[in-house]
Design an enzyme around this catalytic site. Structure first.
Site, PDB file in Angstrom:
ATOM      1  N   LYS A 275      -9.041   2.271  -1.686  1.00  0.00           N
ATOM      2  CA  LYS A 275      -9.399   1.529  -0.471  1.00  0.00           C
ATOM      3  C   LYS A 275     -10.850   1.839  -0.102  1.00  0.00           C
ATOM      4  O   LYS A 275     -11.266   3.005  -0.126  1.00  0.00           O
ATOM      5  CB  LYS A 275      -8.467   1.949   0.657  1.00  0.00           C
ATOM      6  CG  LYS A 275      -8.527   1.046   1.878  1.00  0.00           C
ATOM      7  CD  LYS A 275      -7.891   1.730   3.086  1.00  0.00           C
ATOM      8  CE  LYS A 275      -6.452   1.410   3.231  1.00  0.00           C
ATOM      9  NZ  LYS A 275      -5.864   1.891   4.495  1.00  0.00           N
TER      10      LYS A 275
ATOM     11  N   SER B 131       0.679  -2.191   7.184  1.00  0.00           N
ATOM     12  CA  SER B 131       0.177  -2.622   8.499  1.00  0.00           C
ATOM     13  C   SER B 131       1.292  -2.491   9.519  1.00  0.00           C
ATOM     14  O   SER B 131       2.272  -3.223   9.475  1.00  0.00           O
ATOM     15  CB  SER B 131      -0.297  -4.085   8.379  1.00  0.00           C
ATOM     16  OG  SER B 131      -0.727  -4.577   9.626  1.00  0.00           O
TER      17      SER B 131
ATOM     18  N   LYS C  29       4.346  16.689  29.543  1.00  0.00           N
ATOM     19  CA  LYS C  29       5.696  16.209  29.221  1.00  0.00           C
ATOM     20  C   LYS C  29       5.678  15.320  27.985  1.00  0.00           C
ATOM     21  O   LYS C  29       6.553  15.411  27.125  1.00  0.00           O
ATOM     22  CB  LYS C  29       6.262  15.387  30.391  1.00  0.00           C
ATOM     23  CG  LYS C  29       6.603  16.183  31.627  1.00  0.00           C
ATOM     24  CD  LYS C  29       7.364  15.296  32.616  1.00  0.00           C
ATOM     25  CE  LYS C  29       7.602  16.020  33.920  1.00  0.00           C
ATOM     26  NZ  LYS C  29       8.327  15.166  34.895  1.00  0.00           N
TER      27      LYS C  29
ATOM     28  N   GLU D  11       8.433   5.204  32.636  1.00  0.00           N
ATOM     29  CA  GLU D  11       8.840   6.558  33.025  1.00  0.00           C
ATOM     30  C   GLU D  11       7.980   7.616  32.346  1.00  0.00           C
ATOM     31  O   GLU D  11       7.542   8.586  32.958  1.00  0.00           O
ATOM     32  CB  GLU D  11      10.279   6.827  32.556  1.00  0.00           C
ATOM     33  CG  GLU D  11      11.359   6.329  33.449  1.00  0.00           C
ATOM     34  CD  GLU D  11      12.740   6.649  32.861  1.00  0.00           C
ATOM     35  OE1 GLU D  11      13.704   6.089  33.381  1.00  0.00           O
ATOM     36  OE2 GLU D  11      12.841   7.450  31.903  1.00  0.00           O
TER      37      GLU D  11
ATOM     38  N   GLU E 247       0.850  -1.198   0.000  1.00  0.00           N
ATOM     39  CA  GLU E 247       0.000   0.000   0.000  1.00  0.00           C
ATOM     40  C   GLU E 247       0.887   1.251   0.000  1.00  0.00           C
ATOM     41  O   GLU E 247       1.921   1.284   0.669  1.00  0.00           O
ATOM     42  CB  GLU E 247      -0.831  -0.035   1.299  1.00  0.00           C
ATOM     43  CG  GLU E 247      -1.839   1.090   1.460  1.00  0.00           C
ATOM     44  CD  GLU E 247      -2.606   0.974   2.783  1.00  0.00           C
ATOM     45  OE1 GLU E 247      -2.243   0.127   3.627  1.00  0.00           O
ATOM     46  OE2 GLU E 247      -3.573   1.739   2.973  1.00  0.00           O
TER      47      GLU E 247
ATOM     48  N   GLY F 116      23.563   9.786  26.266  1.00  0.00           N
ATOM     49  CA  GLY F 116      24.223   9.768  27.558  1.00  0.00           C
ATOM     50  C   GLY F 116      24.164   8.363  28.149  1.00  0.00           C
ATOM     51  O   GLY F 116      23.143   7.686  28.046  1.00  0.00           O
ATOM     52  N   LEU F 117      25.243   7.943  28.750  1.00  0.00           N
ATOM     53  CA  LEU F 117      25.311   6.605  29.345  1.00  0.00           C
ATOM     54  C   LEU F 117      25.412   6.761  30.857  1.00  0.00           C
ATOM     55  O   LEU F 117      26.339   7.397  31.350  1.00  0.00           O
ATOM     56  CB  LEU F 117      26.555   5.889  28.804  1.00  0.00           C
ATOM     57  CG  LEU F 117      26.429   4.433  28.399  1.00  0.00           C
ATOM     58  CD1 LEU F 117      25.342   4.247  27.362  1.00  0.00           C
ATOM     59  CD2 LEU F 117      27.758   3.961  27.838  1.00  0.00           C
TER      60      LEU F 117
ATOM     61  N   CYS G  87      -5.426  -3.338   2.242  1.00  0.00           N
ATOM     62  CA  CYS G  87      -5.226  -3.334   3.702  1.00  0.00           C
ATOM     63  C   CYS G  87      -6.513  -3.517   4.518  1.00  0.00           C
ATOM     64  O   CYS G  87      -7.007  -4.630   4.667  1.00  0.00           O
ATOM     65  CB  CYS G  87      -4.480  -2.066   4.106  1.00  0.00           C
ATOM     66  SG  CYS G  87      -3.651  -2.211   5.712  1.00  0.00           S
TER      67      CYS G  87
ATOM     68  N   GLY H 171      23.015   2.644  33.889  1.00  0.00           N
ATOM     69  CA  GLY H 171      21.729   1.974  34.126  1.00  0.00           C
ATOM     70  C   GLY H 171      21.270   1.210  32.900  1.00  0.00           C
ATOM     71  O   GLY H 171      21.883   1.269  31.828  1.00  0.00           O
TER      72      GLY H 171
ATOM     73  N   TYR I 124      -8.988   4.898  13.598  1.00  0.00           N
ATOM     74  CA  TYR I 124      -8.857   4.645  15.031  1.00  0.00           C
ATOM     75  C   TYR I 124      -7.381   4.400  15.304  1.00  0.00           C
ATOM     76  O   TYR I 124      -6.591   4.252  14.350  1.00  0.00           O
ATOM     77  CB  TYR I 124      -9.686   3.416  15.436  1.00  0.00           C
ATOM     78  CG  TYR I 124      -9.413   2.237  14.544  1.00  0.00           C
ATOM     79  CD1 TYR I 124      -8.269   1.461  14.731  1.00  0.00           C
ATOM     80  CD2 TYR I 124     -10.244   1.938  13.463  1.00  0.00           C
ATOM     81  CE1 TYR I 124      -7.973   0.420  13.887  1.00  0.00           C
ATOM     82  CE2 TYR I 124      -9.954   0.888  12.606  1.00  0.00           C
ATOM     83  CZ  TYR I 124      -8.811   0.119  12.829  1.00  0.00           C
ATOM     84  OH  TYR I 124      -8.503  -0.904  11.971  1.00  0.00           O
TER      85      TYR I 124
END
Lengths: 588, 588
Positions: free
Chosen positions: A103, A170, A555, A439, A21, A332-333, A143, A336, A109
């Site tokens: 189509k 898809s 955020k 997070e 598609e 950045g490391l 589709c 963690g 949705y």
């Protein structure tokens, strides 16, 4: 691309080549569908492709491809303007566009907004093409037409088509491959026709198209299937029923043929009552509604679900980097698990030499953090440097009034983010954001700090899945006799943002098993407070987590995109106002 | 709110009180419409409101109000699930919900996504209520139902209704007030009925609902009108035709009455052929389609367009602050016009004592910048402080490898943004972003620098309009004998980001008159490159500006919301992929 892959198909002896598609434009094109110049460019490219195929002596192969067009040969209806955009497919043959279609069922949705852009098609083209055992009839659907009951699938049966060619875009979500396969089996039996389900491959912003194309015969048996996450030519040798001597039932004959060349017929979908169907409301879980995926069932896909998820993250990241013309990434490391997994995904996506990592120790960074980060760099051969943030933080503190608490914590995260952005501006790397879905859901991140960046590879990965993917990636390496890329200590130690002395995630958040289960029910399943409590979640925790999630909308609105892997990601899938007085009521 | 304002209506002698669309929930509710608990809360609140009205002895007034509900009494149709959300209105009387209805025409273009959420209504309720001159028939339609041809307007005529009550949530854009007024006049004549057009007031995220409610009689003459941008009771004494002795034509009688109490009839819209209408495709400019506004004609509203725009910015800002429970705002003041206007809007929105400004001089800040900023603070009595950024910039430079060019410029902007964010975290202010639409379009801003913040009051204001608004605001003050709030020098000096020595906007951008005209054609009118050149824009500039605009999509994606005032804002109105290989072709 179409010409190149049609040549490969020809070399494999194919009579028919089917492409995804919106092959010529990519998907989704969003508001570009409303720009006249863009639609015209797509339509022109289709014509040029048909002509180029003939020039390249590939005109004798029937090519079905998706593209963007405007309403043309479709019969006008009240209130549907002529010239409105359609999600189209075309049959190319003999250097010409032989037939086009649009189509019929437009998804609107989840991540889809097709009612904003397209008008639906109302004709099913059936074309008769020569084949070894005599001419065969092939129908084209697009589709969502396959996902919804009635319409094109039913029409293909009525028309007596031997094959239904289905271009798709898809997007990946966990376990969807198995759902698609079941769908193809069911629809093939309903249509009494073989189905060629051809899916797009590649990442675009937050969507990853995973391929996994499939050919099933009319009994639903799989004849051929393609790999996920990589372009491939899937070849199937189908034994299709010869077309009837008369045109397919219910069609308007458009062209008369003698069985040695392609002829076209069109079936009006209104006659099947399908055109009356209202667009499916999102998340209602109707049979055949991909919204049913919103119930977040465990993956029904093949075993090795983690391999699939990991591959989606790698492809999504690789394509964002490549298609936006970056040559390298920077992140950045911390030592963690989140940044360790993000760096590993990036290294697998574009090679470790193009992954620049920065250790940004603060006054609160523990020895093991720095050690774990250095260990990861060594294991993978990343390009690393260290920039301590202490002196900059102190310079800020010297100019600002006294700060403490969250302000002081966020300042450190922001100094880190700013170092990465400055290196990005100076050296041209794409900044990767390392936050996970848990997070992002709870707002446990700093705006313009750890959330700074252009792409967020694990944005849709809950923390528990972050650990599982890290373990899986290490096991894979060990199984191949390679060094596991992620230090064991980064996986096993208790998570901490290290923005205050001795800080642990568990100081402010419940354990991640509990949290992720609750977040899945609230965010993905959209359960209200009373439902959450009824489902067994702790009422106090429900209240607290809902407050955190609702309060972090601002955020999320400013967060970079990242690849969708769950039934509902933060982004196109979940859209909420920032300003809202509504609070879930626990009913207590 | 409904009870309180119904009391005021009763005190003014009203028999009928009409409230806006989605009065009980606000608009847009976005994905909350898909959450069961939210829809249930809205439906329960409606019932509680009906009961409370009776308890408060207001049951004798007919109340029409918008709210969110799920499909109930609407006849089920194929493919439309029962229980799906509807954009509803109800008639409350005698302590009960007497009738409900659902919006028939669902807008799904521009800022609207109603096909994602709602199923359409297919019945028009007509209620017969007692009045001084004998019983009158009143029909209810909702917002878009008035904008689209056919459907409810036609049904109201067929039903012989004397009044069409229309709850609305129609967002502000420049000049729309006049368009709405013309619409009401036309529809009143078509329906042969008086129209009560009742619009929401208030800001929510990027939309500002401007009120401006209106009552016209059946000849189209204005009987009463309400103010813009403020809640108001609009009282109209209408001389409506007495209802016919028999129920309205074409209705299903639901209740039989004797003319002394309310009775309900319902008209099936299918019978008028209206239910077949396809949702209007965006921007096609059909008659009666608000998408026609996308052609960006000069405002047709009353004179004083600048007053209207300014009021929209003030209300949008005030409501974002208030509804998100902030008590104060903070922003950086550069001495330039953008931050000066933003501060002035904020002071007008919430009072100068709650507007905290920070002067953030760098090594490149000119003497006049600081002077102009200080002058503005003094004129308005803002709460000001100065935080030089030089030492922090130097601390960064000491830790980082050598940086120059854009990296060095962006670093300064980011140190400023970070100072504001830190003060926000420590003291609880909302950070206001000061960028204008021309900057946002061309990417002439720093991600996480001057673009940092929670709300961007002039985000949809092109630079030329920024100057015009500043001049207008000063003239207003002068006319009232007040000190003009904005220093003349901030308005008249050439704009500069002051991130490098002697830098001026005109070094990298064309003059703003030229730029804004081009941006309006490209961004608002969605013209392609060839069209832009044909419209008289310089080909070289077209190419350059398109490249700038397309390349800044990633920055806009992370920008905070701000109030929409033009026919197409960056945000809900204009949605484009970040990852896109498409480039406009100049056709040269």
């Amino acid at each position: 691309m179409v010409v190149e892959w049609t040549r490969r198909a020809a070399e494999a002896g194919a009579d028919l080549a089917v492409f995804p598609e919106m092959m010529l434009t990519g998907y989704p094109v969003e508001d570009l569908a409303l720009r006249e110049s863009f639609v015209t460019a797509s339509a022109r490219t289709l014509l040029a492709t048909a002509e180029l195929l003939a020039v390249e002596r590939l005109g004798g192969i029937a090519v079905v491809t998706g593209y963007l067009d405007r309403r043309q040969d479709l019969a006008p209806r009240v209130g549907r303007p002529a010239g409105a955009p359609v999600d189209a497919a075309a049959l190319l043959y003999d250097g010409k566009i032989q037939a086009t279609t649009a189509k019929h069922h437009l998804p609107n949705y989840g991540v889809f907004d097709e009612y904003r852009y397209f008008v639906p098609g109302d004709r099913l083209p059936v074309f008769r093409m020569p084949a070894d055992g005599g001419p065969v009839d092939v129908a084209i659907a697009i589709c969502e037409d396959l996902w919804q009951d009635g319409g094109p699938v039913l029409a293909a049966r009525t028309a007596g088509a031997g094959l239904l060619a289905v271009p798709n875009a898809s997007p990946y979500e966990r376990g969807k491959l198995g759902v698609r396969e079941e769908l193809c089996v069911r629809r093939a039996r309903e249509a009494g026709a073989a189905i060629a389900f051809v899916n797009m491959v590649g990442g675009q912003d937050e969507l990853v198209f995973d391929g996994g194309s499939l050919v099933v015969d009319a009994t639903g048996a799989t004849v051929a299937s393609g790999p996920q996450f990589t372009d491939a030519l899937v070849v199937a040798d189908l034994d299709l029923p010869a077309a009837a001597a008369t045109p397919p039932a219910g069609t308007e004959p458009v062209d008369a043929g003698d069985g040695t060349t392609i002829t076209i017929h069109r079936l009006a979908l209104e006659d099947l009552g399908a055109a009356e169907r209202w667009p499916v409301t999102p998340g209602r879980g109707e049979p055949g509604d991909p919204g049913a995926g919103l119930t977040s069932e465990p993956p029904q896909g093949p075993p090795g679900g983690l391999a699939e998820v990991y591959a989606a993250l790698v492809l999504g990241t690789a394509d964002y980097v490549r298609k936006n013309r970056f040559r390298s990434v920077i992140l950045g490391l911390s030592g963690g698990i989140d940044s360790a997994l993000t760096a590993t995904i990036a290294a697998d996506a574009i090679g470790p030499d193009r992954v620049h990592v920065v250790l940004l120790p603060s006054r609160y960074s523990s020895g093991h953090s720095i050690g774990d980060a250095e260990d990861l760099v060594k294991r993978q051969g990343l390009t690393a440097r260290t920039i301590p943030i202490r002196s900059v933080v102190e310079a800020f503190e010297a100019e600002l009034p006294p700060i403490d608490g969250l302000a002081a914590e966020n300042l450190q995260a922001r100094v880190r983010g700013m170092n990465l952005m400055t290196l990005s501006n100076q050296e041209g790397h794409l900044v990767l954001t390392t936050g996970n879905k848990s997070e992002l859901a709870t707002g446990y991140s700093t705006l313009y700090g750890d959330s700074a960046g252009g792409f967020a590879p694990i944005k849709d990965v809950p923390k528990t899945l972050v650990w599982a993917l890290a373990r899986w990636r290490n096991e894979q390496a060990a199984g191949r006799g390679e060094t596991p890329p992620i230090p064991e200590n980064s996986i096993s130690k208790p998570p901490s943002a290290e923005l205050a002395p001795g800080q642990l995630d568990s100081d402010s958040l419940p354990d991640y098993e509990t949290l992720d289960a609750l977040l899945d029910d609230y965010v993905v399943r959209d359960m209200g407070a009373a439902q959450l409590v009824a489902a067994g979640h702790d009422p106090g925790l429900v209240e607290r987590v809902i407050r955190l999630v609702d309060g972090a909308e601002y955020k999320r609105r400013q967060y970079p995109p990242g690849p969708k892997i769950t039934p509902k990601n933060f982004g196109r899938d979940r859209r909420l106002p920032i300003t809202s007085r509504w609070r879930e009521d626990l009913g207590r």
